[in-house]
Design an enzyme around this catalytic site. Structure first.
Site, mmCIF file in Angstrom:
data_model
loop_
_atom_site.group_PDB
_atom_site.id
_atom_site.type_symbol
_atom_site.label_atom_id
_atom_site.label_comp_id
_atom_site.label_asym_id
_atom_site.label_seq_id
_atom_site.Cartn_x
_atom_site.Cartn_y
_atom_site.Cartn_z
ATOM 1 N N GLU A 97 0.767 -1.221 0.103
ATOM 2 C CA GLU A 97 0.342 0.087 -0.250
ATOM 3 C C GLU A 97 0.856 1.308 0.201
ATOM 4 O O GLU A 97 1.796 1.032 0.454
ATOM 5 C CB GLU A 97 -1.027 -0.013 1.057
ATOM 6 C CG GLU A 97 -1.870 -1.620 0.800
ATOM 7 C CD GLU A 97 -2.798 -1.350 2.270
ATOM 8 O OE1 GLU A 97 -4.174 -1.857 2.228
ATOM 9 O OE2 GLU A 97 -2.932 -0.796 3.141
ATOM 10 N N CYS A 110 3.091 7.971 1.822
ATOM 11 C CA CYS A 110 3.924 7.485 2.623
ATOM 12 C C CYS A 110 3.577 6.262 1.954
ATOM 13 O O CYS A 110 2.841 5.711 1.448
ATOM 14 C CB CYS A 110 2.837 7.270 3.975
ATOM 15 S SG CYS A 110 2.997 6.127 4.829
ATOM 16 N N CYS A 117 6.245 -7.413 6.926
ATOM 17 C CA CYS A 117 7.617 -7.083 7.897
ATOM 18 C C CYS A 117 8.192 -7.899 7.997
ATOM 19 O O CYS A 117 7.619 -9.130 8.767
ATOM 20 C CB CYS A 117 7.012 -5.395 8.732
ATOM 21 S SG CYS A 117 8.804 -4.429 9.017
ATOM 22 N N CYS A 121 6.757 -5.986 15.071
ATOM 23 C CA CYS A 121 6.415 -4.973 16.731
ATOM 24 C C CYS A 121 5.122 -5.475 17.172
ATOM 25 O O CYS A 121 4.442 -5.879 16.198
ATOM 26 C CB CYS A 121 6.633 -3.165 16.078
ATOM 27 S SG CYS A 121 8.172 -3.607 15.504
ATOM 28 N N CYS A 124 1.479 -3.004 15.407
ATOM 29 C CA CYS A 124 1.603 -3.026 13.650
ATOM 30 C C CYS A 124 0.868 -3.682 13.149
ATOM 31 O O CYS A 124 1.146 -4.737 13.172
ATOM 32 C CB CYS A 124 3.162 -2.310 13.507
ATOM 33 S SG CYS A 124 2.781 -2.436 11.513
ATOM 34 N N GLY A 178 6.765 -2.548 5.847
ATOM 35 C CA GLY A 178 8.585 -2.207 5.654
ATOM 36 C C GLY A 178 8.879 -1.872 6.608
ATOM 37 O O GLY A 178 8.903 -0.592 7.096
ATOM 38 N N SER A 210 12.131 6.535 7.791
ATOM 39 C CA SER A 210 11.229 5.883 9.412
ATOM 40 C C SER A 210 12.132 4.586 9.265
ATOM 41 O O SER A 210 11.720 3.196 8.593
ATOM 42 C CB SER A 210 10.078 6.533 9.708
ATOM 43 O OG SER A 210 10.169 5.613 10.524
ATOM 44 N N LEU A 233 10.322 4.985 18.206
ATOM 45 C CA LEU A 233 11.061 4.473 20.142
ATOM 46 C C LEU A 233 9.955 3.875 20.689
ATOM 47 O O LEU A 233 10.608 2.751 20.974
ATOM 48 C CB LEU A 233 11.803 5.861 20.257
ATOM 49 C CG LEU A 233 12.437 5.718 21.419
ATOM 50 C CD1 LEU A 233 13.512 4.665 20.841
ATOM 51 C CD2 LEU A 233 12.689 7.434 22.239
ATOM 52 N N HIS A 234 8.730 4.548 20.945
ATOM 53 C CA HIS A 234 8.134 4.183 21.519
ATOM 54 C C HIS A 234 8.083 3.934 22.823
ATOM 55 O O HIS A 234 6.974 2.851 23.932
ATOM 56 C CB HIS A 234 7.690 2.585 20.670
ATOM 57 C CG HIS A 234 6.905 3.286 19.769
ATOM 58 N ND1 HIS A 234 6.272 4.144 18.782
ATOM 59 C CD2 HIS A 234 7.634 2.231 18.331
ATOM 60 C CE1 HIS A 234 6.445 4.220 17.795
ATOM 61 N NE2 HIS A 234 6.717 3.256 17.669
ATOM 62 N N CYS A 352 -1.220 5.580 10.803
ATOM 63 C CA CYS A 352 -0.180 5.022 10.773
ATOM 64 C C CYS A 352 0.057 3.390 11.211
ATOM 65 O O CYS A 352 -0.858 3.399 12.725
ATOM 66 C CB CYS A 352 0.689 5.562 12.184
ATOM 67 S SG CYS A 352 0.994 6.901 11.560
#
Ligand code: SAH
Length: 378
Positions: A97, A110, A117, A121, A124, A178, A210, A233-234, A352
């Site tokens: 996408e 974007c 991926c 995470c 996500c 990704g 990113s 970072l999160h 996101c």
């Protein structure tokens, strides 16, 4: 007896030096590459026959050996807020996408760098599906080329609300599906084309890569590119980040931050943007904001707080708006720049972390990947 036609070279995958070499191979002068790029990127033309200032026989040779081919569109979705999402074909059963986010002063595209991926995470949606393959340089650049052409064809209409919105691609962020630094080999030439005056001609501050924190690749990137860097970072401490962003177990926060500051030194960059997804009751306390401020204070850093975007099967929920404000204020009071990312395109799952595409997982079959990790009919 005829041999099968050799595969044609997709020019969207060639940065200028490679295109010059290709043009020379076809028996033309290298400066023709710039003329070609002008047609392709400035005028959005992909048909060689239309490139009227190129010699006829050169056009014929190009037609035989080359092509300008963007990924095929499977589906286009438009959000009420003007956001557009394209589902693009990776092969017969898989897709990735691209999202265009119009604002009054800029149009951000974007783009994806991989089909799926591998980094897993926990918050996500892309991660849930597993990983299939890297996108090629032509597929990465092709997203920008295609979106620009589509938006130009639409004209300046489609403003959401009262404010007119920018309908051209003025900024590109590698924040789609990704991990771009896990596809270093194809991403770097794509960045070159995005920045090249004869290519997409974007300034380095308008192209943002990113990463979830592939430390060795950040050092390598510093040697070959100077785009803006964003880091997911999160969490303010390793224990929590290990859980949310598992690559942290290999490259903990201190190493990651050192790589970021090195990148800025090396590339003369202004600051690194740290993305921080706001997960209710997980990473959003005032104490965690203060811990984050301690990590970043005095460094050229900006924090971008991203309200969590839910997807089917997730165990997280979004922090309430007042909690996000308090978190931001804690950072600001300690001299750390912080903004809250406005959620866009939620009604078409374009926000996101919501990009899912269609991915057949080729890594291990993980719990949770089963729901999405299957071919979905077109
Ligand atoms: N792999 C790269 C590129 C993806 S960028 C990276 O991790 O940086 C996409 C951004 O959206 C990242 O900051 C990612 O952590 C964030 N994100 C992922 N899932 C999300 C979700 N469900 N809600 C909000 N943000 C999310």
């Amino acid at each position: 007896m005829s041999s099968p036609a050799p595969e044609r070279t997709n020019l969207l995958g060639l940065p200028r030096p490679a295109l010059e070499a290709f043009v020379a191979q076809l028996g033309s002068r290298p400066f023709r590459a710039r003329q070609l790029m002008n047609w392709i990127y400035k005028r959005g033309v992909g048909e060689f026959a239309a490139m009227t200032d190129l010699a006829r026989d050169f056009r014929a040779r190009l037609g035989a050996h080359a092509e300008v081919r963007a990924p095929e569109i499977v589906r286009v979705q438009r959000s009420a807020d003007g956001t557009v999402k394209w589902l693009l074909r990776a092969d017969a059963s898989q897709a990735f996408e691209t999202v265009f986010i119009p604002e009054p002063d800029r149009g951000t595209l974007c783009i994806s760098s991989q089909v799926g991926c591998a980094l897993d995470c926990s918050f996500c949606s892309t991660a849930q599906q597993g990983f299939n393959r890297n996108l090629t340089t032509a597929e990465i650049v092709g997203q920008v080329w295609l979106a620009s052409a589509q938006l130009a064809a639409e004209g300046g209409s489609a403003a959401a609300g009262t404010e007119p919105l920018e309908r051209r691609v003025t900024n590109v962020v590698l924040m789609g599906m990704g991990e771009p630094l896990a596809n270093f080999r194809n991403v770097v030439p794509a960045l070159d084309i995005l920045l090249d005056d004869y290519g997409c001609d974007l300034s380095r501050r308008r192209v943002t890569l990113s990463t979830s924190g592939l430390v060795p690749q950040i050092y390598r990137l510093a040697e070959v590119s100077n785009v803006a860097l964003a880091v997911s970072l999160h969490a303010p401490d390793d224990a929590l980040r290990n859980e949310l962003v598992p690559i942290n177990r290999k490259h903990p926060i201190a190493e990651l931050l050192a790589a970021c500051w090195h990148y800025l030194d090396e590339r003369n960059g202004r600051s690194v943007t740290f993305e921080y997804v706001m997960l209710d009751g997980v990473n959003d306390s005032a104490a965690q904001a203060r811990a984050l401020a301690r990590l970043l204070k005095g460094h050229p850093a900006k924090v971008n707080l991203i309200p969590f975007n839910p997807f089917p099967g997730t165990r997280y929920t979004r922090s309430p708006a007042p909690v996000i404000q308090r978190f931001r204020d804690e950072l600001l009071q300690r001299g750390v720049l912080a903004t809250v990312r406005r959620t866009r395109g939620e009604d078409i799952d374009a926000a996101c972390g919501q990009l899912a595409g269609r991915v057949i997982d080729r890594t291990t079959v993980r719990l949770g990947s089963k729901v999405f990790g299957v071919a979905v009919q077109p």
